[in-house]
Design an enzyme around this catalytic site. Structure first.
Site, mmCIF file in Angstrom:
data_model
loop_
_atom_site.group_PDB
_atom_site.id
_atom_site.type_symbol
_atom_site.label_atom_id
_atom_site.label_comp_id
_atom_site.label_asym_id
_atom_site.label_seq_id
_atom_site.Cartn_x
_atom_site.Cartn_y
_atom_site.Cartn_z
ATOM 1 C CG ASP A 1 62.976 -55.071 -36.251
ATOM 2 O OD1 ASP A 1 63.664 -54.995 -37.267
ATOM 3 O OD2 ASP A 1 62.457 -56.105 -35.817
ATOM 4 C CG ASN B 1 70.378 -60.224 -37.816
ATOM 5 O OD1 ASN B 1 70.244 -59.751 -36.684
ATOM 6 N ND2 ASN B 1 69.393 -60.143 -38.715
HETATM 7 C C1 FPP Z 1 67.405 -54.536 -36.836
HETATM 8 O O1 FPP Z 1 67.074 -53.478 -37.734
HETATM 9 C C2 FPP Z 1 68.646 -54.224 -36.161
HETATM 10 C C3 FPP Z 1 69.772 -54.994 -36.210
HETATM 11 C C4 FPP Z 1 69.843 -56.244 -36.976
HETATM 12 C C5 FPP Z 1 71.012 -54.578 -35.537
HETATM 13 C C6 FPP Z 1 70.867 -53.898 -34.205
HETATM 14 C C7 FPP Z 1 72.204 -53.511 -33.764
HETATM 15 C C8 FPP Z 1 72.552 -52.346 -33.216
HETATM 16 C C9 FPP Z 1 71.605 -51.256 -32.865
HETATM 17 C C10 FPP Z 1 74.002 -52.158 -33.008
HETATM 18 C C11 FPP Z 1 74.376 -51.665 -31.705
HETATM 19 C C12 FPP Z 1 74.192 -52.636 -30.630
HETATM 20 C C13 FPP Z 1 74.893 -52.564 -29.510
HETATM 21 C C14 FPP Z 1 74.626 -53.518 -28.416
HETATM 22 C C15 FPP Z 1 75.939 -51.568 -29.334
HETATM 23 P P1 FPP Z 1 67.038 -53.763 -39.289
HETATM 24 O O2 FPP Z 1 68.417 -53.625 -39.822
HETATM 25 O O3 FPP Z 1 66.408 -55.097 -39.526
HETATM 26 O O4 FPP Z 1 66.167 -52.600 -39.807
HETATM 27 P P2 FPP Z 1 65.108 -52.667 -40.995
HETATM 28 O O5 FPP Z 1 64.093 -53.690 -40.592
HETATM 29 O O6 FPP Z 1 64.564 -51.275 -41.020
HETATM 30 O O7 FPP Z 1 65.867 -53.017 -42.227
#
Ligand code: FPP
Length: 215
Positions: A2, A50
């Site tokens: 996150d 998501n």
């Molecule tokens: C949550 O942060 C993160 C995600 C929904 C995506 C995570 C995916 C990756 C790191 C991609 C790479 C993965 C692999 C396995 C190569 P958020 O977008 O909710 O952040 P925020 O809460 O700050 O908006």
């Protein structure tokens, strides 16, 4: 993992740049795990919720996953990493499903397991497992989950200040220790990892029992 979006926003970058930095952080954390003797790492990369994000972000994340799988195969095999995906794979494109399957096959002999949760929701996993379950108790039920054969997590880390489980490994985390940090996932470095392990090592894990009493 996150905090990718906030990490990008702070730098006036698009959200996808945050996810790319998140993928780099994942590579680093795998190294810290191996140095510390951790054999299983499970990351929440994409939840069943998501899909509700913008088309741009969803397709960007899917492209990022696809290129990660493509670019990292040699490195994962060379480093003995076994790649495995949990979640509702049928939600993913046929191409991505085939790439995942090929990487799982290519890395099957690895001794360190990286589990990536994709289109994953704990409740959804439990419902799908219940449909397969033929009775026999908790151990048999666990064999019906996507995580069959993978031990339950000892430590669950959530970054970026959120204090919720958010539908992650609901069955498997029954006895996990939780560690919360305000650090955003792309900034999660060795010092933060060591802090989490050190907090974990100080916990007394009773798993419902009282040491020195009973059987
Ligand atoms: C949550 O942060 C993160 C995600 C929904 C995506 C995570 C995916 C990756 C790191 C991609 C790479 C993965 C692999 C396995 C190569 P958020 O977008 O909710 O952040 P925020 O809460 O700050 O908006």
């Amino acid at each position: 993992m996150d905090g990718n979006g906030r990490w990008a926003k702070k730098r006036l970058l698009p959200r996808l740049a945050g996810h790319r930095a998140g993928a780099d952080a994942l590579d680093r954390v795998m190294h810290y795990c191996r140095d510390a003797g951790v054999e299983y790492l499970t990351v929440y990369a994409f939840s069943t919720e998501n899909w509700k994000r913008s088309t741009e972000e969803v397709s960007g994340l899917m492209r990022l996953l696809s290129s990660y799988i493509h670019d990292k195969e040699k490195e994962l095999v060379a480093n003995g990493v076994r790649f495995r995906v949990i979640g509702r794979r049928s939600d993913l494109s046929g191409k991505l499903q085939a790439e995942i399957h090929a990487l799982e096959e290519a890395t099957a002999a690895g001794t360190f397991t990286l589990v990536v949760a994709l289109s994953y929701g704990g409740r959804d996993e439990i419902i799908r497992a219940a449909a397969r379950y033929k009775g026999g108790g908790e151990e048999e039920f666990a064999k019906c989950l996507d995580t069959a054969g993978i031990p339950d997590p000892d430590l669950l880390i959530r970054t970026s200040g959120e204090l919720r489980i958010s539908n992650f490994l609901l069955w498997q985390a029954a006895y996990a220790e939780f560690y919360f940090t305000d650090v955003l996932w792309p900034d999660f470095d060795r010092e933060e990892f060591d802090k989490a392990l050190s907090a974990y090592s100080k916990r007394e894990r009773r798993m419902g029992a009282r040491p020195g009493e009973g059987k």
